[in-house]
Design a protein around this motif. Structure first.
Motif, PDB file in Angstrom:
ATOM      1  N   ALA A 309       0.835  -1.202   0.000  1.00  0.00           N
ATOM      2  CA  ALA A 309       0.000   0.000   0.000  1.00  0.00           C
ATOM      3  C   ALA A 309       0.871   1.253   0.000  1.00  0.00           C
ATOM      4  O   ALA A 309       2.000   1.262   0.522  1.00  0.00           O
ATOM      5  CB  ALA A 309      -0.927  -0.002   1.207  1.00  0.00           C
ATOM      6  N   ALA A 310       0.333   2.307  -0.592  1.00  0.00           N
ATOM      7  CA  ALA A 310       1.029   3.590  -0.572  1.00  0.00           C
ATOM      8  C   ALA A 310       1.038   4.150   0.846  1.00  0.00           C
ATOM      9  O   ALA A 310       0.144   3.869   1.653  1.00  0.00           O
ATOM     10  CB  ALA A 310       0.354   4.571  -1.522  1.00  0.00           C
ATOM     11  N   CYS A 311       2.055   4.919   1.176  1.00  0.00           N
ATOM     12  CA  CYS A 311       2.101   5.572   2.480  1.00  0.00           C
ATOM     13  C   CYS A 311       1.178   6.792   2.460  1.00  0.00           C
ATOM     14  O   CYS A 311       0.917   7.388   1.405  1.00  0.00           O
ATOM     15  CB  CYS A 311       3.529   5.989   2.810  1.00  0.00           C
ATOM     16  N   SER A 312       0.673   7.159   3.639  1.00  0.00           N
ATOM     17  CA  SER A 312      -0.302   8.255   3.703  1.00  0.00           C
ATOM     18  C   SER A 312      -0.007   9.125   4.917  1.00  0.00           C
ATOM     19  O   SER A 312       0.729   8.740   5.826  1.00  0.00           O
ATOM     20  CB  SER A 312      -1.721   7.690   3.766  1.00  0.00           C
ATOM     21  N   ALA A 313      -0.641  10.306   4.931  1.00  0.00           N
ATOM     22  CA  ALA A 313      -0.430  11.279   6.004  1.00  0.00           C
ATOM     23  C   ALA A 313      -1.692  11.380   6.856  1.00  0.00           C
ATOM     24  O   ALA A 313      -2.792  11.047   6.396  1.00  0.00           O
ATOM     25  CB  ALA A 313      -0.076  12.648   5.415  1.00  0.00           C
ATOM     26  N   PRO A 314      -1.570  11.825   8.135  1.00  0.00           N
ATOM     27  CA  PRO A 314      -2.759  12.027   8.973  1.00  0.00           C
ATOM     28  C   PRO A 314      -3.656  13.099   8.367  1.00  0.00           C
ATOM     29  O   PRO A 314      -3.198  13.989   7.649  1.00  0.00           O
ATOM     30  CB  PRO A 314      -2.172  12.468  10.317  1.00  0.00           C
ATOM     31  N   PRO A 315      -4.957  13.046   8.662  1.00  0.00           N
ATOM     32  CA  PRO A 315      -5.873  14.045   8.093  1.00  0.00           C
ATOM     33  C   PRO A 315      -5.748  15.381   8.818  1.00  0.00           C
ATOM     34  O   PRO A 315      -5.265  15.462   9.955  1.00  0.00           O
ATOM     35  CB  PRO A 315      -7.243  13.402   8.329  1.00  0.00           C
ATOM     36  N   GLY A 344      -4.710  10.995   1.695  1.00  0.00           N
ATOM     37  CA  GLY A 344      -4.727   9.923   0.709  1.00  0.00           C
ATOM     38  C   GLY A 344      -5.361   8.635   1.214  1.00  0.00           C
ATOM     39  O   GLY A 344      -5.157   7.571   0.635  1.00  0.00           O
ATOM     40  N   ARG A 345      -6.175   8.727   2.287  1.00  0.00           N
ATOM     41  CA  ARG A 345      -6.786   7.524   2.853  1.00  0.00           C
ATOM     42  C   ARG A 345      -8.311   7.614   2.737  1.00  0.00           C
ATOM     43  O   ARG A 345      -8.882   8.707   2.683  1.00  0.00           O
ATOM     44  CB  ARG A 345      -6.407   7.343   4.334  1.00  0.00           C
ATOM     45  N   SER A 346      -8.929   6.425   2.713  1.00  0.00           N
ATOM     46  CA  SER A 346     -10.389   6.368   2.616  1.00  0.00           C
ATOM     47  C   SER A 346     -11.032   5.879   3.907  1.00  0.00           C
ATOM     48  O   SER A 346     -12.261   5.762   3.975  1.00  0.00           O
ATOM     49  CB  SER A 346     -10.795   5.422   1.468  1.00  0.00           C
ATOM     50  N   ASP A 347     -10.219   5.579   4.949  1.00  0.00           N
ATOM     51  CA  ASP A 347     -10.776   5.050   6.203  1.00  0.00           C
ATOM     52  C   ASP A 347     -11.001   6.160   7.231  1.00  0.00           C
ATOM     53  O   ASP A 347     -10.723   5.995   8.418  1.00  0.00           O
ATOM     54  CB  ASP A 347      -9.857   3.971   6.771  1.00  0.00           C
ATOM     55  N   LEU A 348     -11.510   7.310   6.777  1.00  0.00           N
ATOM     56  CA  LEU A 348     -11.697   8.471   7.638  1.00  0.00           C
ATOM     57  C   LEU A 348     -12.889   8.261   8.563  1.00  0.00           C
ATOM     58  O   LEU A 348     -13.974   7.858   8.126  1.00  0.00           O
ATOM     59  CB  LEU A 348     -11.917   9.720   6.780  1.00  0.00           C
ATOM     60  N   THR A 349     -12.705   8.508   9.878  1.00  0.00           N
ATOM     61  CA  THR A 349     -13.790   8.466  10.859  1.00  0.00           C
ATOM     62  C   THR A 349     -13.671   9.689  11.772  1.00  0.00           C
ATOM     63  O   THR A 349     -12.655  10.409  11.755  1.00  0.00           O
ATOM     64  CB  THR A 349     -13.735   7.185  11.714  1.00  0.00           C
ATOM     65  N   TYR A 350     -14.726   9.895  12.593  1.00  0.00           N
ATOM     66  CA  TYR A 350     -14.757  11.051  13.495  1.00  0.00           C
ATOM     67  C   TYR A 350     -15.144  10.601  14.892  1.00  0.00           C
ATOM     68  O   TYR A 350     -15.845   9.595  15.073  1.00  0.00           O
ATOM     69  CB  TYR A 350     -15.768  12.100  13.011  1.00  0.00           C
ATOM     70  N   SER A 351     -14.692  11.368  15.874  1.00  0.00           N
ATOM     71  CA  SER A 351     -15.133  11.176  17.255  1.00  0.00           C
ATOM     72  C   SER A 351     -15.507  12.536  17.821  1.00  0.00           C
ATOM     73  O   SER A 351     -14.966  13.573  17.426  1.00  0.00           O
ATOM     74  CB  SER A 351     -14.029  10.528  18.095  1.00  0.00           C
ATOM     75  N   VAL A 352     -16.481  12.534  18.768  1.00  0.00           N
ATOM     76  CA  VAL A 352     -16.984  13.777  19.361  1.00  0.00           C
ATOM     77  C   VAL A 352     -16.846  13.672  20.873  1.00  0.00           C
ATOM     78  O   VAL A 352     -17.261  12.664  21.468  1.00  0.00           O
ATOM     79  CB  VAL A 352     -18.454  14.028  18.980  1.00  0.00           C
ATOM     80  N   ALA A 353     -16.263  14.678  21.484  1.00  0.00           N
ATOM     81  CA  ALA A 353     -16.140  14.765  22.939  1.00  0.00           C
ATOM     82  C   ALA A 353     -16.950  15.961  23.430  1.00  0.00           C
ATOM     83  O   ALA A 353     -17.092  16.973  22.726  1.00  0.00           O
ATOM     84  CB  ALA A 353     -14.679  14.899  23.351  1.00  0.00           C
ATOM     85  N   CYS A 354     -17.518  15.851  24.665  1.00  0.00           N
ATOM     86  CA  CYS A 354     -18.385  16.904  25.205  1.00  0.00           C
ATOM     87  C   CYS A 354     -17.905  17.317  26.598  1.00  0.00           C
ATOM     88  O   CYS A 354     -17.532  16.449  27.410  1.00  0.00           O
ATOM     89  CB  CYS A 354     -19.826  16.405  25.266  1.00  0.00           C
ATOM     90  N   GLU A 355     -17.943  18.631  26.874  1.00  0.00           N
ATOM     91  CA  GLU A 355     -17.643  19.172  28.206  1.00  0.00           C
ATOM     92  C   GLU A 355     -18.684  20.228  28.568  1.00  0.00           C
ATOM     93  O   GLU A 355     -19.215  20.913  27.694  1.00  0.00           O
ATOM     94  CB  GLU A 355     -16.248  19.805  28.239  1.00  0.00           C
TER      95      GLU A 355
END
Length: 975
Positions: A309-315, A344-355
Motif C-alpha cells: 500500500a502507498a504511504c499516507s499522512a494524517p488528516p 490519501g486515505r479512505s478510512d476516515l472516521t470522526y469522534s466527538v467529545a463533550c464538556e
C-alpha cells in the motif's frame, strides 16, 4: 527353383537409408557401431543366420541375414554378446531396423515362408561365453514388418520394444527365425534418463527412466518451499507434474528458473512467484533486493496496511463545525465538513467529545447526555446529541481519525461552544403501576427528558374515579404536588378504577407544560387481597421457575434440531442454497440470444486464419475433422493448438450449433477447463481453436498406461477434474456429459474438462434444474433422477464425477462392462453400485459411493470433493488401505455356451475376455492349452509363464478365482 537364400544378394546393393534416433539415451549396445567385431553366436552354425557386409555411402556396414524360405521347420537363432546392465535401470529399450522379403516373390516356396521373427532375452549375472541353451530365453515379442519388400527398392522397418523388469547384472538378446527372408540391419539397446532440470524453481537430478518414479529436488538459490519439491519421471524419460513449487524469497523474483534480486526502486514483500513491484506512492526509492519500501518523512502506514500500500499522512481538522437545535426537548445536531486533507486515505472516521463549562472549570459531560449514533467511529460528518439541559455551556470537540492518525504530531480537531436555551418543561410519556392494594396504588412515571438540574421543578398529579354511566354529573379531581416522579396514594375505594394524569412544572417564568393522557388503574378487591396475598410470593417463584425451565428446554430443542439438520444436510437441497446461487461470474446462455453471432462477438476472440497452420488430423468430431496445428502468437512464437473444423456443405443451423460451443467455452477461465484460443467465423471455413492437449482423451491415455501410474498420481489427476467442475458449479453451470472421454490430458498429466456440446446453464428457478430438449443421455454416467425425469443439476454432475473416479482407478475400463443400458438402469434402481477397482484405495472408493447416493441432497458438493481430495493428497499414507475387491463383479465373465457349465471354449477366448490377449503365446509355450489347465494354475505359476506386470498378474489371478466359483460363472453380475 534353386536355393532361395542365394537370392539374398539383392540386399547388398539396395540398402540406402538407415534410421538413427538422436535422443538423450544411454546406449548399451549398438550393432552398427561394432562393425565387424560383433562376435554374435549363431545356431545352427551353417544354413542359418550369417553376417553380410556391404558398402553404403562409402561406409562398410555389417548385417545379419537369413533366407531359408524353401525348407519347413526352420529354427535359426542368433545371440548377441553379453550386455551389461546399469544397476539403476530395470528397463531397457530394443530398437530394431530390418528388412523382410514378401513371401509371394518366392513362388512355390511361399507355402513354408514366414514374414515374422521373434525377439528373446535371457538374464545372467556373468558372461557365459559360447554356452547357448534355448530354454534359458524368454520371449519378448514377435516382430512383424509394417512393410514387406517386393521389388528392388527395400522397405526398411523400425520397431522398438521395451523389456522389463530386469534384475540381474546383464542379459543376452536372441533373434529366432522360423522360415523368413529377413535382414537385421541394426540393433540398438539403450535406456533413458530424465535429464537434470530446473522446473518451478526446483532443481532435480538426472534420473533413470523406469516405471513412473517420484523424484525429490531442492529449491534453487534464494527460493524456499514448505515441503520438499517433487516431480515424476516417466518411463519415456520425461518430467511431468511438479507436485510442489518453490517460491522466491522476499526481495527476489523468478527469472528463467532462478531468483534474481529486485531492481532498485522495486520490492517484493513475501515469498511468492509474483514479480517485483514498483515502490508505491510516498515511499523512498529502495535498494536492490528490497522486501519493502520505507515511507517518506511525514507519511506512514497503519498496522493493517499491506507493504504494497502507498504511504499516507494524517488528516487535517474537520471544517465548519456548526450546531442546530432540533424540534423536541434537549436535542442538538452537530455537523461539519470533511478535512481539506485526508492524507490519501479512505478510512476516515470522526469522534466527538463533550464538556460542560462554567466560569471556573470544564467537566466531561459523561452519561448526562446521549449521542444517538455513538460518539466515536462516526462515518458521516454529523451526529445528533440529546438529553441536553438548557442554559448550560456545552463545548463539543470533533476530531478526524484515519489509520495513521496516531503518528501525527498534532490532533485534527474542531471545537464549538453552544448553549441550549429552552423553557418548555419535559413531558410525561407514560405512568406505571408499581404496586396495588384494596385502598392504595403505587405509581411512577417517565419523562421525555431529564429536567434541568439547575432549575427547580415539581410534578402535579391529578386523579379521580372513573365515571360510571348515570351515577354522577360532576367530575371531581384530587390534585397532589410532588417533588419526585413516584407516589403512593392511600384511602382509595376497593375494587375501583381511577384515572391519573401528570404534568411537570418548572420555575414560575417557564412556559406551562401539558398533562399526560389519562391512564386507568384499578384497586384490588378485599377478598382477592385476603386469599391471594399470602401465596403471591410462592406463585411468583413457581411461575418464574417454570418460565426458566421452558426457555432452557426450548433452547436445547432448537440446538438439537440445528445439529440434526446439519448432520442430515438440512431440509433444503444443499445445491440450491442462497450462497450456491451467487456465482463469482454470471454465465450467459448463448441460446438466449436471438442472433447467435452476437454471443460469438461478445464472448469469443476472432482469429486471423493466416496465423493458423494445420499439420495433422488427430480426430473426427460431430461437425468435421480435428487437426493438430500451430498458431503464431506475438512475442511468443508458435503455439501448438487443436483446430476443430466445420465440414463443407453445412447448413446455417449446423454452423450455429458448431459455434455455440465456442460461445460457452469463451466464458470460462480456469486451469482445469480447456482453454479457448479463439474462432474463425469471417471466412468460408469456420474453425474453433483451443489449446492442444498432447496426451489426448483421459480414458485412452489410461488404457495405454494400465497399472503404470501410482494411486497418488491418479488422485492428483482427479483433483484437477474436481477443481474444474467446482468452477462450473459455482457459475451455476451443468456439464451433463462428464466422462473420462471428455477430459483431456496434457504433457504434464494435467486434466482439463472439455466437450460442452451437451451442457446447458442452470435456469433461475427454485430447483436449479432444466429439462433436456430431447438429446441422448449417456446412461452409464448419468444420475438416476436425470435419467428418469430429464432434469439435471450440479448434483447429477457429482454422480458423473463418481463414475469418472471409477474409470480413472480402473485405468479406462468401461463402466458396467458390457451390460446393456437397460440392465444398467435396472441395476442402479435395485441399489447396485460399481465395485471397487483392483488396488483402489478405500478412501477413494468411499468417496465414489458418496457421489452415488440415490438422494441427490446427500451427495457432496464439488467444493466438498476438492477439500476431501486435498486432504488425501496431503496424507499419502491414507491411500495405503485398499478397498475390498470382488472379482465376480469387477470382471464380468459372460457365458459363451449358453446352456452348459463351460464358460470359455478356449484359453485365447478367456484371455480376450479379460483383455490379456498379449499372453496367448506365453500360455501356449508353457503348455496351458485348456481351461482345466487354467483352473489348476497357482499365483507363482502365472509369473513363471511370463506375466511380469503386477496389474496383469492380479487381473489374471482374480479372473481364475472367479472361474473357480461355479455360481458366478453364469451370472450377469453378483452383488
Amino acid at each position: 527353383m534353386g536355393q532361395p537364400r542365394v537370392n539374398f544378394c539383392f540386399f547388398l546393393f539396395i540398402i540406402r537409408v538407415l534410421i538413427s534416433l538422436q535422443s538423450k539415451e544411454h546406449v548399451l549396445l549398438d550393432m552398427k557401431a561394432s562393425g565387424s567385431e560383433l562376435g554374435w553366436l549363431t545356431s545352427p552354425n551353417e544354413n542359418g543366420w550369417e553376417i553380410v557386409q556391404t558398402v553404403v555411402n562409402s561406409s562398410l556396414l555389417y548385417t545379419y541375414s537369413v533366407c531359408n524360405v524353401d525348407s519347413a521347420d526352420q529354427d535359426n537363432w542368433v545371440r548377441t554378446t553379453f550386455i551389461q546392465r546399469r544397476p539403476e535401470s530395470s528397463r531397457v529399450s530394443v530398437e530394431l531396423q530390418f528388412i523382410v522379403r514378401d513371401c509371394n516373390t518366392f513362388g512355390g516356396a511361399s507355402v513354408t515362408c514366414k514374414e515374422t521373427f521373434n525377439l528373446f532375452i535371457s538374464e545372467a549375472d556373468a558372461d557365459v561365453g559360447t554356452s547357448f541353451r534355448k530354454g534359458q530365453f524368454r520371449k519378448v515379442a514377435t516382430i512383424a514388418p509394417d512393410e514387406v519388400t517386393r521389388g528392388r527398392v527395400p522397405k526398411v522397418n523400425t520397431e522398438t520394444r521395451t523389456v522389463v523388469p530386469l534384475s540381474k547384472k546383464g542379459f543376452y538378446l536372441a533373434f529366432q527365425d522360423m522360415g523368413a527372408c529377413v535382414a537385421l540391419l541394426s540393433v540398438r539397446v539403450y535406456y533413458k534418463t530424465c535429464p537434470s532440470t530446473v522446473q518451478s524453481l526446483a532443481a532435480f537430478p538426472e534420473t533413470v527412466a523406469d516405471a513412473l518414479r517420484e523424484v525429490e529436488g531442492v529449491c534453487v538459490k534464494n527460493a524456499v518451499s514448505q515441503t520438499t519439491p517433487r516431480i515424476y519421471c516417466t518411463a519415456e524419460g520425461k518430467w511431468v507434474v511438479p507436485v510442489v513449487q518453490c517460491q522466491c524469497l522476499p526481495g527476489y523474483e523468478a527469472t528463467e528458473n532462478s531468483c534474481q534480486e529486485c531492481k532498485p526502486g522495486y520490492f517484493k514483500p513475501s515469498a511468492s512467484n509474483e514479480f517485483c513491484q514498483v515502490c508505491p506512492d510516498n515511499t523512498k526509492s529502495s535498494l536492490a533486493g528490497a522486501a519493502e519500501c520505507v515511507c517518506e518523512d511525514g507519511f506512514f502506514r497503519s498496522p493493517s496496511d499491506p507493504l504494497t500500500a502507498a504511504c499516507s499522512a494524517p488528516p487535517s481538522a474537520p471544517r465548519d463545525l456548526t450546531s442546530t437545535t432540533l424540534s423536541g426537548d434537549g436535542r442538538l445536531l452537530l455537523s461539519w465538513s470533511p478535512p481539506l486533507e485526508t492524507g490519501g486515505r479512505s478510512d476516515l472516521t470522526y469522534s466527538v467529545a463533550c464538556e460542560i463549562c462554567d466560569e471556573s472549570q470544564c467537566v466531561a459531560c459523561g452519561e448526562k447526555i446521549r449521542f444517538e449514533t455513538g460518539p466515536t467511529e462516526l462515518k458521516e460528518p454529523g451526529v445528533v446529541v440529546s438529553d441536553l439541559d438548557s442554559h448550560h455551556n456545552y463545548t463539543f470537540t470533533v476530531e478526524a481519525h484515519s489509520g495513521v492518525s496516531q503518528y501525527g504530531t498534532e490532533r485534527a480537531t474542531a471545537t464549538i461552544t453552544t448553549t441550549l436555551d429552552y423553557t418548555n418543561p419535559p413531558k410525561v410519556t407514560s405512568i406505571h403501576l408499581d404496586d396495588r392494594g384494596p385502598t392504595s396504588l403505587s405509581l411512577s412515571w417517565t419523562l421525555s427528558r431529564r429536567p434541568p438540574a439547575h432549575i427547580s421543578h415539581h410534578y402535579e398529579l391529578m386523579y379521580r374515579k372513573k365515571d360510571i354511566e348515570g351515577e354522577s354529573d360532576v367530575t371531581t379531581y384530587t390534585v397532589l404536588i410532588l417533588d419526585k416522579n413516584s407516589v403512593q396514594i392511600n384511602d382509595l375505594t376497593p375494587d375501583t378504577t381511577y384515572l391519573f394524569r401528570v404534568l411537570v412544572k418548572l420555575s414560575p417564568e417557564a412556559m406551562p407544560g401539558s398533562y399526560s393522557k389519562d391512564q386507568p388503574f384499578h384497586t384490588s378487591a378485599l377478598a382477592e387481597s385476603q386469599t391471594q396475598n399470602k401465596p403471591t410470593l410462592v406463585m411468583g417463584a413457581v411461575v418464574g421457575v417454570a418460565v426458566i425451565l421452558l426457555i432452557v428446554v426450548a433452547v436445547l430443542l432448537l440446538r438439537r434440531r440445528s445439529l440434526c439438520s446439519r448432520g442430515r444436510g438440512g431440509p433444503e437441497d444443499p445445491y440450491f442454497s442462497t450462497d450456491q446461487l451467487k456465482p463469482l461470474k454470471a454465465y450467459v446462455d448463448p441460446h438466449t440470444y436471438e442472433d447467435p453471432n452476437i454471443a460469438i462477438q461478445k464472448f469469443v476472440k476472432e482469429i486471423d486464419p493466416n496465423i493458423i497452420r494445420k499439420e495433422k488430423v488427430i480426430g473426427v468430431g460431430e461437425f468435421g475433422e480435428v487437426f493438430r496445428g500451430m498458431m503464431k502468437v506475438p512475442r511468443k512464437g508458435e503455439l501448438a493448438v487443436a483446430i476443430k473444423t466445420l465440414k463443407p456443405g453445412y447448413s446455417e443451423k449446423q454452423r450455429q450449433d458448431f459455434l455455440s460451443e465456442a460461445s460457452i467455452m469463451g466464458q470460462f477461465s480456469h486451469p482445469n477447463i480447456i482453454r479457448l484460443e479463439g474462432v474463425v467465423t469471417k471466412f468460408k471455413h469456420a474453425m474453433i481453436v483451443t489449446e492442444y492437449m498432447e496426451n489426448g482423451a483421459l480414458d485412452t491415455y489410461l488404457k495405454e498406461h494400465d497399472t503404470e501410474i501410482p494411486p497418488y498420481q491418479l488422485l492428483g489427476m482427479l483433483r484437477g477434474i474436481a477443481a474444474g467442475m467446482k468452477y462450473l458449479s459455482d457459475m451455476n453451470y451443468v456439464h451433463r456429459d462428464l466422462a473420462a472421454r471428455n477430459v483431456l490430458v496434457n504433457s504434464s498429466l494435467e486434466c482439463k474438462v472439455s466437450d460442452f456440446g451437451l451442457s446447458r446453464v442452470l435456469e433461475d428457478d427454485a430447483e436449479g434444474t432444466y429439462t433436456t430438449r430431447g438429446g441422448k443421455i449417456p446412461i452409464r454416467w448419468t444420475a438416476p433422477e436425470a435419467i428418469e425425469y430429464r432434469k439435471f443439476t450440479s448434483a447429477s454432475d457429482v454422480w458423473s464425477f463418481g463414475i469418472v473416479m471409477w474409470e480413472v482407478m480402473a485405468f479406462g475400463e468401461r463402466p458396467y462392462w458390457d451390460m446393456s443400458n437397460h440392465e444398467v438402469m435396472k441395476a442402479i434402481n435395485e441399489a447396485f453400485r460399481l465395485p471397487a477397482p483392483m488396488d483402489c484405495p478405500s478412501a477413494i472408493y468411499q468417496l465414489m459411493l458418496q457421489c452415488w447416493q440415490h438422494d441427490r441432497s446427500k451427495r457432496p458438493r464439488f467444493s466438498d470433493i476438492v477439500n476431501i481430495l486435498d486432504k488425501l493428497l496431503q496424507s499419502p499414507e491414507s491411500l495405503k488401505t485398499i478397498a475390498d475387491f470382488d472379482p465376480h463383479v469387477s470382471i464380468r465373465l459372460p457365458s459363451t455356451s449358453g446352456c452348459d457349465t463351460t464358460m470359455f471354449r478356449s484359453v485365447p477366448e478367456w484371455l480376450e475376455s479379460i483383455k490379456m490377449s498379449q499372453y496367448n503365446e506365453s500360455f501356449a509355450r508353457a503348455g496351458i492349452t485348456t481351461m482345466d489347465h487354467v483352473l489348476a494354475l497357482r499365483p507363482e505359476d502365472i509369473r513363471n509363464i511370463g506375466v511380469r506386470l503386477p496389474g496383469h498378474m492380479k487381473r489374471i489371478a482374480y479372473s481364475i478365482l472367479g472361474l473357480k466359483d461355479e455360481t458366478s460363472s453364469l451370472s450377469v453380475f453378483a452383488v
